[in-house]
Design a protein around this motif. Structure first.
Motif, PDB file in Angstrom:
ATOM      1  N   LEU A 166     -42.276  -2.500 -75.345  1.00  0.00           N
ATOM      2  CA  LEU A 166     -40.831  -2.262 -75.388  1.00  0.00           C
ATOM      3  C   LEU A 166     -40.381  -1.965 -76.813  1.00  0.00           C
ATOM      4  N   ALA A 226     -24.009 -10.987 -70.026  1.00  0.00           N
ATOM      5  CA  ALA A 226     -24.581 -10.342 -71.212  1.00  0.00           C
ATOM      6  C   ALA A 226     -24.166  -8.897 -71.361  1.00  0.00           C
ATOM      7  N   GLU A 276     -33.758 -16.795 -76.942  1.00  0.00           N
ATOM      8  CA  GLU A 276     -33.902 -15.630 -77.807  1.00  0.00           C
ATOM      9  C   GLU A 276     -32.542 -15.101 -78.233  1.00  0.00           C
ATOM     10  N   ARG A 290     -23.954  -0.624 -64.976  1.00  0.00           N
ATOM     11  CA  ARG A 290     -25.351  -1.054 -65.088  1.00  0.00           C
ATOM     12  C   ARG A 290     -25.447  -2.572 -65.062  1.00  0.00           C
ATOM     13  N   HIS A 291     -24.602  -3.220 -65.830  1.00  0.00           N
ATOM     14  CA  HIS A 291     -24.658  -4.684 -65.863  1.00  0.00           C
ATOM     15  C   HIS A 291     -24.265  -5.291 -64.531  1.00  0.00           C
ATOM     16  N   THR A 341     -37.022  -9.097 -67.363  1.00  0.00           N
ATOM     17  CA  THR A 341     -37.453  -9.636 -68.648  1.00  0.00           C
ATOM     18  C   THR A 341     -38.917  -9.263 -68.882  1.00  0.00           C
ATOM     19  N   LEU A 376     -38.768   1.711 -78.251  1.00  0.00           N
ATOM     20  CA  LEU A 376     -37.470   1.878 -78.910  1.00  0.00           C
ATOM     21  C   LEU A 376     -37.630   2.348 -80.347  1.00  0.00           C
ATOM     22  N   LEU A 426     -31.207  -4.612 -74.966  1.00  0.00           N
ATOM     23  CA  LEU A 426     -31.169  -4.103 -73.600  1.00  0.00           C
ATOM     24  C   LEU A 426     -30.702  -5.160 -72.605  1.00  0.00           C
ATOM     25  N   GLY A 427     -30.331  -6.336 -73.113  1.00  0.00           N
ATOM     26  CA  GLY A 427     -29.703  -7.334 -72.257  1.00  0.00           C
ATOM     27  C   GLY A 427     -30.646  -8.180 -71.435  1.00  0.00           C
ATOM     28  N   THR A 428     -31.911  -8.261 -71.824  1.00  0.00           N
ATOM     29  CA  THR A 428     -32.859  -9.060 -71.036  1.00  0.00           C
ATOM     30  C   THR A 428     -33.485 -10.184 -71.841  1.00  0.00           C
ATOM     31  N   TYR A 480     -34.525  -1.626 -68.722  1.00  0.00           N
ATOM     32  CA  TYR A 480     -33.142  -1.157 -68.812  1.00  0.00           C
ATOM     33  C   TYR A 480     -32.499  -0.946 -67.456  1.00  0.00           C
ATOM     34  N   PRO A 537     -35.362  -5.680 -79.279  1.00  0.00           N
ATOM     35  CA  PRO A 537     -35.339  -4.762 -78.140  1.00  0.00           C
ATOM     36  C   PRO A 537     -34.830  -5.399 -76.849  1.00  0.00           C
ATOM     37  N   SER A 538     -35.379  -6.553 -76.492  1.00  0.00           N
ATOM     38  CA  SER A 538     -34.931  -7.177 -75.248  1.00  0.00           C
ATOM     39  C   SER A 538     -33.489  -7.638 -75.373  1.00  0.00           C
TER      40      SER A 538
END
Lengths: 188, 333
Positions: free
Chosen positions: A169, B107, B34, A83-84, A150, A173, B27-29, A145, B23-24
């Motif tokens: 978001l 990340a 931040e 995914r990354h 962003t 969650l 999830l890596g964003t 995800y 949350p961000s």
């Protein structure tokens, strides 16, 4: 049982460390499909998805020590890496995907199809919980995800304030987390 | 302990703000700012660490929702790309089993082990919140449970792994490293630093609750190495109140602000050090959370004491190299 699966995976990794290609082939047979399909879902490009999938297996071939059982299931770790890598490729090459929210209705449909079996029970539970989420929250979660967008990027695409995106978001969650606990408690 | 209780209460707004950023980050964003803020604050907020572990496990499970419609290419395509492994290569791979490695991607998360605890009858055991909570308690246990009946006996390992992950993340940010060192080495100077931040937050809360204490002028309290100022000395935002604290040894500090107006989508707040005629140094950008609190953790590239003022301005999203609008609030250093 997870013990067997993890033990098997660990044995394969140890053989791969020794340069055993047959072990890599066995690992490929186990996990190529979910890794490839995940990359394909993120990138929406079969050629790029194949590259990402091969990169994941090459990473394991060249640096098998990067995974250990302490990091969780090998399958989960590989998919997380995929995914990354895929999102990184999206950003690096500015691959244009159909990130309109309508496209995520497609995933909602997929939520009912066959998925990775190794976590079948978790997957089934999360699938049902995802369907309970309001569409606007689910879209933001999936765009974040699976597209690596962003909050500001999603806000720009949807013409919605960034704060609203962040709120959606977080709510998504928090709800999933709460519902998950409720579901587990009900089973006790 | 009464002091611990007070500290935890004082940190509550900060931890609340941290939760809004999780949350961000999970999830890596998250933006770089931040991410730095999250990593610096995590050691102070045990509940946030628990939530982060849960969010990451949700993320792991989300991965399994992707469809499996397409068959992957044959393995031969992969095998053709394999480089030969040399004995030296093998030796290089014999690293400590528990060594921390970095994935070659941005990340990348550290997928945690399953946190599932399974009772003999196969039922999942749930950690209740009171069991895992406590003011400033280290090593919180993840509360999120895997549903599948497969991962028994890993609870202790999960806790250990979570601690390891916490330490690893903390090492990425100097302040977090300092706090980690505080916990393990009981360094008195760092304890003072943490206390200073806590006190400042407490005073901010007191100030907010009691406007009479706000005063019109900024004041600065100097201890050996810790400094703090209450803003505004000047203000174009009547309701704005802020607390600015920093450590002059390492030039690390924090700004906590309330009462600033909500911005347009493409705008952000930016904190500046100011001196002379138009010499400004950015300390970073920040946004307000849902409750209107803005927090910025920063490390200044130059000594803060070399500047005479601090100011907050509204800038385009992403920040600018120089202020483009008048400062909304200004404080004296």
């Amino acid at each position: 049982m997870v013990h067997d699966q993890t033990t098997d995976d660990l044995a394969l990794i140890q053989q791969i460390t020794q340069g055993n290609q047959q072990a890599l082939t066995e690992l490929y047979a186990r996990y190529a499909r979910p890794v490839f399909n995940l990359a394909l879902y993120v990138l929406q490009n079969r050629v790029l998805a194949e590259e990402i999938m091969q990169d994941v297996f090459l990473l394991i071939w060249q640096s098998p020590h990067k995974w250990s059982p302490e990091k969780g299931r090998l399958s989960s770790w590989m998919m997380s890496v995929a995914r990354h890598m895929a999102i990184d490729r999206l950003r690096h090459e500015k691959v244009r995907t159909s990130d309109h929210t309508e496209s995520f209705d497609e995933l909602a449909e997929h939520l009912g199809v066959k998925t990775v079996s190794v976590l079948a029970e978790d997957t089934a539970l999360l699938r049902s919980l995802m369907q309970r989420l309001p569409k606007e929250q689910r879209d933001v979660l999936l765009l974040t995800y699976f597209r690596g967008l962003t909050a500001a990027e999603i806000a720009e695409r949807l013409q919605i304030p960034t704060g609203t995106i962040k709120s959606r978001l977080r709510l998504s969650l928090e709800k999933l987390r709460d519902w998950w606990h409720e579901a587990i408690n009900e089973r006790l | 302990m009464g002091n611990e209780h007070t500290s935890a209460e004082s940190l509550e707004p900060l931890c609340h703000h941290l939760l809004s950023m999780l949350p961000s980050y999970a999830l890596g964003t998250a933006s770089a700012d931040e991410a730095r803020a999250v990593e610096a604050l995590l050691p102070l907020c045990p509940d946030a660490q628990v939530a982060l572990d849960d969010y990451r496990l949700i993320g792991d499970t989300l991965l399994t929702l992707s469809p499996l419609n397409e068959a992957p290419p044959p393995v031969e395509a992969l095998l053709r790309r394999l480089p030969m492994k040399t004995p030296a290569h093998h030796a290089a791979q014999k690293q400590p089993k528990h060594a921390v490695h970095t994935l070659p991607v941005a990340a990348a998360p550290q997928p945690g082990p399953a946190t599932h605890l399974r009772q003999p009858n196969g039922a999942a055991k749930i950690h209740s919140a009171p069991e895992r909570r406590g003011p400033m308690t280290a090593n919180p246990k993840p509360v999120f449970q895997r549903a599948s009946a497969q991962r028994g006996g890993l609870g202790v390992g999960a806790a250990v792994a979570a601690c390891a992950a916490l330490l690893f993340v903390g090492s990425q940010v100097f302040w977090a490293l300092q706090i980690d060192g505080l916990r393990r080495e009981q360094q008195a100077s760092l304890a003072t630093y943490t206390e200073a931040i806590t006190q400042t937050l407490g005073e901010r809360l007191e100030t907010v609750a009691n406007p009479g204490l706000a005063g019109a002028d900024a004041w600065v309290l100097n201890t050996a190495n810790h400094h703090r100022a209450l803003l505004p000395a000047e203000s174009n935002a009547e309701a704005a109140k802020a607390s600015f604290v920093w450590n002059s040894d390492d030039q690390i500090g924090a700004l906590v602000v309330t009462g600033l107006p909500v911005l347009e989508t493409e705008e952000t707040y930016q904190l500046w050090l100011v001196r002379g005629e138009g010499q400004s140094l950015s300390l970073g950008t920040f946004e307000l959370d849902a409750s209107g609190v803005g927090v910025l953790i920063f490390q200044a590239a130059q000594p803060i004491e070399d500047y005479s003022h601090i100011g907050v301005s509204i800038e385009p999203e992403g920040g600018t190299s120089m202020p483009t609008t008048p400062h909304l609030i200004v404080g004296n250093i």
